[in-house]
Structures are given as structure tokens and as C-alpha cells.
Design a protein around this motif. Sequence first.
Motif, short mmCIF file in Angstrom:
data_model
loop_
_atom_site.label_atom_id
_atom_site.label_comp_id
_atom_site.label_asym_id
_atom_site.label_seq_id
_atom_site.Cartn_x
_atom_site.Cartn_y
_atom_site.Cartn_z
N TYR A 1 -3.73 10.77 5.42
CA TYR A 1 -2.80 10.87 4.29
C TYR A 1 -1.80 11.99 4.53
O TYR A 1 -0.61 11.87 4.26
CB TYR A 1 -3.61 11.16 3.02
CG TYR A 1 -2.81 11.13 1.74
CD1 TYR A 1 -2.68 9.96 1.01
CD2 TYR A 1 -2.19 12.28 1.25
CE1 TYR A 1 -1.97 9.93 -0.17
CE2 TYR A 1 -1.46 12.26 0.06
CZ TYR A 1 -1.36 11.08 -0.64
OH TYR A 1 -0.64 11.05 -1.81
N LYS A 2 -2.30 13.10 5.07
CA LYS A 2 -1.46 14.27 5.33
C LYS A 2 -0.35 13.93 6.31
O LYS A 2 0.77 14.38 6.19
CB LYS A 2 -2.33 15.36 5.98
CG LYS A 2 -2.47 16.60 5.15
CD LYS A 2 -3.13 17.69 6.00
CE LYS A 2 -4.51 18.00 5.50
NZ LYS A 2 -5.28 18.89 6.37
N THR B 1 0.70 10.76 7.54
CA THR B 1 1.47 9.51 7.57
C THR B 1 2.69 9.59 6.63
O THR B 1 2.68 10.29 5.62
CB THR B 1 0.61 8.29 7.15
OG1 THR B 1 1.41 7.12 7.30
CG2 THR B 1 0.13 8.38 5.72
N SER B 2 3.75 8.85 7.01
CA SER B 2 4.90 8.78 6.12
C SER B 2 4.96 7.39 5.48
O SER B 2 5.90 7.07 4.76
CB SER B 2 6.18 9.09 6.89
OG SER B 2 6.18 8.33 8.08
N LEU C 1 4.37 5.00 2.84
CA LEU C 1 4.06 5.20 1.42
C LEU C 1 3.01 4.23 0.88
O LEU C 1 2.21 4.60 0.03
CB LEU C 1 5.34 5.09 0.58
CG LEU C 1 6.33 6.24 0.79
CD1 LEU C 1 7.56 6.06 -0.08
CD2 LEU C 1 5.68 7.60 0.53
N LYS D 1 -0.27 5.52 1.93
CA LYS D 1 -0.62 6.67 1.09
C LYS D 1 -1.19 6.20 -0.25
O LYS D 1 -2.19 6.73 -0.73
CB LYS D 1 0.62 7.53 0.82
CG LYS D 1 0.89 8.57 1.89
CD LYS D 1 1.91 9.57 1.35
CE LYS D 1 2.37 10.54 2.39
NZ LYS D 1 1.66 11.79 2.49
N ARG D 2 -0.54 5.18 -0.82
CA ARG D 2 -1.01 4.69 -2.11
C ARG D 2 -2.43 4.12 -1.98
O ARG D 2 -3.30 4.39 -2.80
CB ARG D 2 -0.04 3.63 -2.62
CG ARG D 2 -0.09 3.46 -4.14
CD ARG D 2 0.86 2.39 -4.63
NE ARG D 2 0.79 1.22 -3.78
CZ ARG D 2 1.85 0.64 -3.17
NH1 ARG D 2 3.05 1.14 -3.30
NH2 ARG D 2 1.68 -0.44 -2.42
N ARG E 1 -4.88 6.91 -1.66
CA ARG E 1 -5.07 7.60 -2.94
C ARG E 1 -6.04 6.82 -3.84
O ARG E 1 -6.96 7.37 -4.43
CB ARG E 1 -3.72 7.76 -3.63
CG ARG E 1 -3.63 9.05 -4.39
CD ARG E 1 -2.24 9.53 -4.71
NE ARG E 1 -1.34 8.47 -5.06
CZ ARG E 1 -0.15 8.29 -4.46
NH1 ARG E 1 0.26 9.10 -3.53
NH2 ARG E 1 0.63 7.30 -4.83
N TRP F 1 -8.57 17.49 -0.54
CA TRP F 1 -7.80 16.49 -1.29
C TRP F 1 -7.09 17.15 -2.48
O TRP F 1 -5.90 16.95 -2.71
CB TRP F 1 -8.73 15.36 -1.76
CG TRP F 1 -8.03 14.29 -2.52
CD1 TRP F 1 -8.14 14.02 -3.86
CD2 TRP F 1 -7.11 13.32 -1.99
NE1 TRP F 1 -7.35 12.95 -4.20
CE2 TRP F 1 -6.70 12.51 -3.07
CE3 TRP F 1 -6.58 13.08 -0.73
CZ2 TRP F 1 -5.79 11.45 -2.92
CZ3 TRP F 1 -5.68 12.04 -0.57
CH2 TRP F 1 -5.29 11.23 -1.66
N GLU G 1 1.54 18.15 -3.82
CA GLU G 1 2.37 17.01 -4.20
C GLU G 1 2.75 17.03 -5.67
O GLU G 1 3.32 16.07 -6.17
CB GLU G 1 1.61 15.70 -3.92
CG GLU G 1 1.46 15.41 -2.48
CD GLU G 1 1.09 13.96 -2.22
OE1 GLU G 1 0.66 13.25 -3.16
OE2 GLU G 1 1.26 13.55 -1.07
#
Length: 423
Positions: free
Chosen positions: A69-70, A72-73, A75, A78-79, A82, A140, A147
Motif C-alpha cells: 500500500y505504501k 503502490t500508486s 489507486l 489501494k482501495r 484498505r 497501518w 493520509e
Amino acid sequence: MSLKKYLYSFITILNFQEIHSEHYLLSNLKDNSGREGVVIASPSRSNPNYYYHWVRDAGLVVREYVEEYKYTSDLSLKRDIRRFVQKWIQVEIEHQRTAGESWANLGEPIFTVDGRIYPHPWGRPQSDGPAIRALTMTEWALLMIQEGREEDARKLYGGKIPAEGPIKKDLEYVAHHWFESNFDLWEEVKGVHFFTLMAQRIALVKGADLAAYMGDHGASDYYLRQADRIKSVLNSFYSAEKAHLIPTINQVDGWKNKVSELDTASILAINYFSFDDVYSVDSLAAQNTAAQIVDVFRNLYKINSDKPNLAPMIGRYSEDVYDGNGFSGGNPWYLTTHAMAEYLCRRDLSKERTSPNLKKIPFSGWQFLERSASLADSKGHFSEQADRVTGEPRGAADLTWSYASYLRAIRVCKRAGVPLGTN
Ligand code: NOJ
Ligand code: NOJ
């Protein structure tokens, strides 16, 4: 084979294995009914039955996603991460509630996929579990703060006594019980362990940071004081005479077969939990231990001695007899081989590098990964172990930790920028 062709085949096998590992890992992040947040150790339900949620395995696997997660770009990735991390947190909150009522307390190591305590006698408590769980959640929470999702972090920490948030619950347990004997990560030896103390120390140091941010200053100071005490106990784990780290002191119960006191768990601990220069990758202790482990396993297993030019597959410790289902003799494990790969790449990343007086390991991190990938079947499946003679899969099929450790090592080795195929 030309050098170019050699490098090319090397890249393909590693990439192939990376894609498959991502895929098989994902399918272990839920139970058969699709309940998410549960991390099954393996889908294998008999011989052996690993269809359970181990707190340690789950915490380490989720931590790998937190790392991803840290960096990767992407999105949508990332979702997804999360969502998944939040589900895992919900599952662990339930486990904490249930375990609070058992005698092993938060050190309860295994849960059924529907959240009950593992209903059989077992090596309890295992105190690395709550430390790893707290560490993953703390990292986390710190990310969420960065963020601007401070509310999420606040709920996770929950700064009151009695502790209400899952992070603080585990930190309190770690801070008050770290000196008590408990079972090691291999679930065999009861005593005080290097792996566990390293996990507990980093959990408390990072947890203290989060506590301070949350305004819980008394707790923060207390966690740091305990972390310092752990640090001084950690000093007694290097044997100058043996020139390697020892895995356990003050053994009170469990197996007594590890007479060599040389265990790959020490390398796992350094990769995962080394922090602020306590047993860093380029410490004498770490380098000597890694070199001795490679030497021992090179000669111990036939699959290794048959191919002395390839990086050897690495086991847990030389006296191991657990074959993944019974006790017919130990085998090399994927996750410990990946740990050696990760260790070497981390050492290459570090500024200090190898001191000229140390015994050199004649293989690179990539070579360990290549060796491991070459033993996976044609569809890229990893089990827990590879047969010491034939290299056939042994132990639980599709072990979640085997995949996560492969992906973690690949990530570290790519970052180290070590050219493929070099030592
Ligand atoms: C299963 C454990 O998970 C493994 O690590 C151990 O060697 C055997 N049981 C024997 O206790
Ligand atoms: C046995 C290993 O010894 C232990 O470390 C692990 O947690 C369990 N298997 C589940 O994968």
C-alpha cells in the motif's frame, strides 16, 4: 547458454512465480464461504489440517499488504487493500474478545475460520502473535494519519484503560507479559525467544510513537521503557563462542532437540523486526548467523548437495523432524529459503555492506529465489516444504506464508537493485 539467455530465463521464472504467488495468496485471504479478513494458513483441510487462522501468519501476511500500500500508486489496488485490512482488523477484534477469556489470553495462537479458539491442546501462549498484530495495525494507523484519515487511526488505538482499541489492547499485553515464557514461532519450545522479543520490541517502539501522537504520553513512556528492557535482554542472544545467534533462552518446556541452537528464525526476526540498529542486517551477529545457516543446509539435504552450484534450499534448523504432516524428518521450507534471499538483498541495500573479515555467502538473494521458484510445480504452487531428497511438495499445500514471503523478498530485492545473476 549465453549470458543473455541465462538472464532471460532467470527473469521469466521469477516473474512467472511472482504472478502466481499474488494469485494464490489472494485466494487464501478468505474462508470457503467468502468471509473476508480471515487469513487461512493453507486451504489444506487434512494431512495436515491448516484450515485455520494463525495470528502470526495473518499478521505477517497483512503487513506485506501494508507495505505494498505504501509503495503502490495504483489507486484501485489501494482501495482493495484498505478494504481488506479493515476486514482483517474486524476479525482480529473478535479474536481479541474471544481470547481474552481463554487462559492463554491474547497469546492464543490459532482460531477456527469462524472465530472460535482452536479446540485442541497446543503450544500456548505464543506471544509473538499479539506483537505482530499490534505492529501491523500500528504501521497501518501511522499510514492512515499521513493520509489524513486520523479518525481511523484513533479508533484503532483507542487510548483508555481498560484498553478499548485493538492496538492498545495488544500493546498492554506485550508490555506486561514479554518476560514470561511462551511458545516459539515453530510452536515447539517454551522459553524466551529471540524472534518473539524482536517482534515485541519493535511493536512497543512504534506503538509508543502512535501513543504519543494520540496524547497518551504515560503509556508511550511505559512502552519505551519496556522496549529498552527488551533490548538489554536481546544482548544475551549472541553466542560469541558459537559465533551465531541462539533462538531461545530459559527454556522451561517443549522439545529439547535443537542442540545446535542454530535456527533460521533468527534471520526471519532480523528481516522483519530489526529496527534502530538493534541486530541490523550488517551486524556481525546477523552475518555470522546467516553464513552458518547456509553452510549447514548446503550439506544437510540431498537436493542441495546434489547441486552444489545452486543456492541451497534452507530449512528451519538442522535437527528438525517435522515433515509437514508427521515426524519422518525435516525438509527445507519455502519461507525460510525466501528469508535467506530477503536477508542477502537487505544486506546489499545497507550502507555498511559486508566486512572483509567475514565468511562470504557464495550466492545472491536472487539465486535463492530462483532456486525456490524452480521447485514450485508447473502452475507455480508452493507448499510449506520441499522434499529434502526429491524436491517434491511436502506439508500444507499453498501455504499463505510461503507466497507472502516470496513477494516480500522480491520487493526487497528489486529495491536493492542487485543485478540479477550476480553474487
Ligand atoms: C505443528 C507445528 O506447527 C510445527 O511447527 C511443529 O513442528 C509440529 N506441529 C510439531 O509440534
Ligand atoms: C507451522 C509453523 O511452524 C508455524 O510457524 C506456522 O504458524 C504454522 N505452521 C501455520 O502456518
